[in-house]
Scaffold this motif. Structure first.
Motif, PDB file in Angstrom:
ATOM      1  N   PRO A  35     -22.266  40.224  -8.040  1.00  0.00           N
ATOM      2  CA  PRO A  35     -21.102  41.093  -8.250  1.00  0.00           C
ATOM      3  C   PRO A  35     -20.861  41.415  -9.725  1.00  0.00           C
ATOM      4  O   PRO A  35     -21.079  40.574 -10.599  1.00  0.00           O
ATOM      5  N   ALA A  36     -20.416  42.634  -9.980  1.00  0.00           N
ATOM      6  CA  ALA A  36     -20.155  43.082 -11.353  1.00  0.00           C
ATOM      7  C   ALA A  36     -19.096  42.229 -12.041  1.00  0.00           C
ATOM      8  O   ALA A  36     -19.081  42.135 -13.266  1.00  0.00           O
ATOM      9  N   THR A  37     -18.222  41.597 -11.266  1.00  0.00           N
ATOM     10  CA  THR A  37     -17.166  40.741 -11.831  1.00  0.00           C
ATOM     11  C   THR A  37     -17.708  39.393 -12.291  1.00  0.00           C
ATOM     12  O   THR A  37     -17.020  38.652 -12.985  1.00  0.00           O
ATOM     13  N   LEU A  72     -19.184  32.803 -12.216  1.00  0.00           N
ATOM     14  CA  LEU A  72     -17.992  32.728 -13.046  1.00  0.00           C
ATOM     15  C   LEU A  72     -17.569  34.101 -13.550  1.00  0.00           C
ATOM     16  O   LEU A  72     -18.407  34.933 -13.897  1.00  0.00           O
ATOM     17  N   ASP A  73     -16.258  34.292 -13.648  1.00  0.00           N
ATOM     18  CA  ASP A  73     -15.725  35.548 -14.175  1.00  0.00           C
ATOM     19  C   ASP A  73     -15.645  35.482 -15.702  1.00  0.00           C
ATOM     20  O   ASP A  73     -16.140  34.530 -16.318  1.00  0.00           O
ATOM     21  N   ALA A  74     -14.992  36.458 -16.307  1.00  0.00           N
ATOM     22  CA  ALA A  74     -14.909  36.527 -17.772  1.00  0.00           C
ATOM     23  C   ALA A  74     -14.145  35.342 -18.366  1.00  0.00           C
ATOM     24  O   ALA A  74     -14.307  35.034 -19.542  1.00  0.00           O
ATOM     25  N   ASN A  75     -13.342  34.660 -17.551  1.00  0.00           N
ATOM     26  CA  ASN A  75     -12.590  33.493 -18.006  1.00  0.00           C
ATOM     27  C   ASN A  75     -13.353  32.184 -17.785  1.00  0.00           C
ATOM     28  O   ASN A  75     -12.820  31.106 -18.015  1.00  0.00           O
ATOM     29  N   SER A 134     -13.115  32.565  -6.227  1.00  0.00           N
ATOM     30  CA  SER A 134     -12.809  31.940  -4.940  1.00  0.00           C
ATOM     31  C   SER A 134     -13.842  30.862  -4.642  1.00  0.00           C
ATOM     32  O   SER A 134     -14.848  30.735  -5.349  1.00  0.00           O
ATOM     33  N   GLU A 135     -13.613  30.098  -3.589  1.00  0.00           N
ATOM     34  CA  GLU A 135     -14.533  29.028  -3.204  1.00  0.00           C
ATOM     35  C   GLU A 135     -15.917  29.561  -2.871  1.00  0.00           C
ATOM     36  O   GLU A 135     -16.907  28.848  -3.002  1.00  0.00           O
ATOM     37  N   THR A 136     -16.005  30.811  -2.438  1.00  0.00           N
ATOM     38  CA  THR A 136     -17.313  31.381  -2.089  1.00  0.00           C
ATOM     39  C   THR A 136     -18.193  31.589  -3.317  1.00  0.00           C
ATOM     40  O   THR A 136     -19.395  31.810  -3.186  1.00  0.00           O
TER      41      THR A 136
END
Length: 192
Positions: free
Chosen positions: A100-102, A49-52, A57-59
């Motif tokens: 990933p950093a994101t 998950l990102d910051a939100n 993406s599906e991956t």
């Protein structure tokens, strides 16, 4: 010795374990007496998950049909369709240095495959837990026993690994959902 958590508790993972990069999240459960004539197939999955709090993406959804994230940072190791046997029923390997950093958070879930169609729910499951251990030494670092707090739910977010001030922490979540895996996929921003 592993830190035992209760629902809602959080603990540092990497701060107290300098240099730790490879961990495994093990998920286990037992099926109570069930006489529905069909297998009781629980599945572990991970959402990056990102910051939100959403998948980009599906991956970013790692599960039995997408066993490894493109980064190599998260890998689903295999499907146990019955929950038979001792120890972890399913595991997800992480290389924290490759996530990933994101990715701000990795959510770990257990769902019942076709649970609603088969009239199955987490009220029929016992001894469910999530544990985090050092993949190199097999030392258990964190354990969260989910207890028997569920009834009609067909999906549970069991825990989350998340970044905080450059370190990884673990949160014991234990939130149940109806609607199975599809409800979580939508909640994390993906199309079913």
């Amino acid at each position: 010795m592993a830190i035992s958590l209760a629902k809602g508790q959080k603990v540092d993972l990497t701060k107290g374990n300098p240099g730790l990069t490879k961990v495994t999240v093990g998920l286990g459960w037992d099926v109570n007496k069930y006489d529905g004539g069909q297998d009781f197939d629980l599945d572990a999955s991970a959402f990056l998950l990102d910051a939100n709090g959403k998948c980009v993406s599906e991956t970013d959804f790692v599960f039995y049909n997408n066993a490894q994230h493109a980064s190599g940072g998260v890998t689903y190791t295999g499907d146990n369709r019955t929950g038979e046997g001792g120890g972890d029923d399913e595991q997800i390997d992480l290389d924290l240095s490759s996530v990933p950093a994101t990715t701000e958070k990795v959510a770990f879930v257990i769902t019942i495959h076709d649970g609603e169609a088969r009239n199955q729910n987490f009220g029929q499951v016992s001894n469910s837990y999530v544990r985090v251990f050092n993949s190199s030494t097999n030392e258990e670092l964190i354990r969260y026993d989910l207890g028997e707090d569920f009834s009609i739910e067909t999906a549970i977010v069991v825990g989350e690994l998340y970044r905080h001030n450059g370190e990884w922490k673990f949160a014991a979540v234990g939130s149940g959902y109806q609607g199975g895996l599809a409800s979580l996929v939508r909640a994390y921003g993906l199309d079913v």
